[in-house]
Scaffold this motif. Sequence first.
Motif, short mmCIF file in Angstrom:
data_model
loop_
_atom_site.label_atom_id
_atom_site.label_comp_id
_atom_site.label_asym_id
_atom_site.label_seq_id
_atom_site.Cartn_x
_atom_site.Cartn_y
_atom_site.Cartn_z
N TYR A 52 0.85 -1.20 0.00
CA TYR A 52 0.00 0.00 0.00
C TYR A 52 0.89 1.24 0.00
O TYR A 52 2.06 1.21 0.39
CB TYR A 52 -0.89 0.02 1.24
N ARG A 53 0.32 2.34 -0.49
CA ARG A 53 0.96 3.64 -0.38
C ARG A 53 -0.13 4.66 -0.08
O ARG A 53 -1.13 4.74 -0.80
CB ARG A 53 1.71 4.01 -1.66
N GLN A 55 -1.21 8.65 0.63
CA GLN A 55 -0.90 10.07 0.57
C GLN A 55 -1.66 10.73 1.72
O GLN A 55 -2.89 10.61 1.81
CB GLN A 55 -1.32 10.67 -0.76
N TRP A 74 4.41 4.19 2.98
CA TRP A 74 4.24 2.97 2.19
C TRP A 74 4.92 1.77 2.85
O TRP A 74 5.80 1.90 3.69
CB TRP A 74 4.73 3.17 0.77
N GLU A 230 -5.41 9.87 -0.15
CA GLU A 230 -5.52 8.89 -1.23
C GLU A 230 -4.84 7.59 -0.83
O GLU A 230 -3.79 7.60 -0.19
CB GLU A 230 -4.88 9.44 -2.52
N ARG A 231 -5.48 6.47 -1.22
CA ARG A 231 -4.90 5.14 -0.99
C ARG A 231 -4.54 4.53 -2.34
O ARG A 231 -5.36 4.49 -3.24
CB ARG A 231 -5.90 4.23 -0.27
N GLU A 232 -3.31 4.07 -2.45
CA GLU A 232 -2.85 3.43 -3.68
C GLU A 232 -2.53 1.97 -3.40
O GLU A 232 -1.99 1.63 -2.34
CB GLU A 232 -1.60 4.13 -4.21
N LYS A 233 -2.87 1.10 -4.34
CA LYS A 233 -2.58 -0.32 -4.24
C LYS A 233 -1.64 -0.69 -5.39
O LYS A 233 -2.11 -0.93 -6.51
CB LYS A 233 -3.86 -1.14 -4.30
N PRO A 234 -0.35 -0.75 -5.14
CA PRO A 234 0.60 -1.10 -6.20
C PRO A 234 0.32 -2.49 -6.76
O PRO A 234 -0.24 -3.35 -6.08
CB PRO A 234 1.95 -1.05 -5.49
N ASP A 235 0.72 -2.70 -8.01
CA ASP A 235 0.51 -3.99 -8.66
C ASP A 235 1.33 -5.10 -8.01
O ASP A 235 0.92 -6.26 -7.98
CB ASP A 235 0.85 -3.90 -10.15
#
Length: 262
Positions: A52-53, A55, A74, A230-235
């Motif tokens: 996860y990352r 912001q 992250w 913001e929540r990011e889900k890397p591949d």
Amino acid sequence: MKKIVLFLCILLVCACARQPSIPNADSETQGRLESRWQMFTAATATAPRAPYRLQMSLRFGVEGDTRRVTALFWGNSERQLRLDVMAGVGAVIAKILEDGQHFLVYSPSENKAYFYQGATKPLLRVGVPVPFDLGHLAALLNGRYAAVFGAEHSAAALLSAGLARYDLSGKPGGSVTLNPQGLPVAWREAPQGGSGWSMDIAYDDATPPLPRRLTLTHSNGKRAVLLVKEREKPDGAFTTEQMSLTLPKDAPLLPLSQYRAQ
């Protein structure tokens, strides 16, 4: 006689395995309280453990004197965590690595690194009024609540507005308030010498909901509001290089006690 003794021993073991009974609560109320607590602990068991990352923005200080920073946070849902803190237009003021009880912060403007090892809350030592280490903060923001507040309680009570309060056993202590879905919406630290932290938690609209805003207040007037923007889900998982904090060769390594927040 031996059978009776064996039977009594089994009953004693079963009683010890249960959560403590709720003083002055009827069986129906106690059942509701225990069912909600089970929802709370189950959330941790079912929370995804994936890269996860986040912001984030963080405003902290005392009334009339606050500052705002942004941050990237992250990890791979493991104990190694990275946090970059920015002020102004993307200017990095601190790069932080936490790996278990090892805490390293690098200040680019000073070209100095600061190291700490131990169980004390290191973010407080760098001027950020958040009474958790990065591991607990990551667990809280990713829905692993029992990893932060513990999986046992010593007492419970129903409150108004459908809430329920549970006195916590072990660290961090104090009490946690759960909503009808078993999500923690408030935590109060056990007062130490008449002072302590409190935290209110607001959630996003995801399924399942995850914390979006943490509002932390100390009785000495310090306050912090952490907002997940913001929540990011890397591949895939972050690489070893992405999770490391490489220091310039000429950067001195100093004890964290010498760090001065910018």
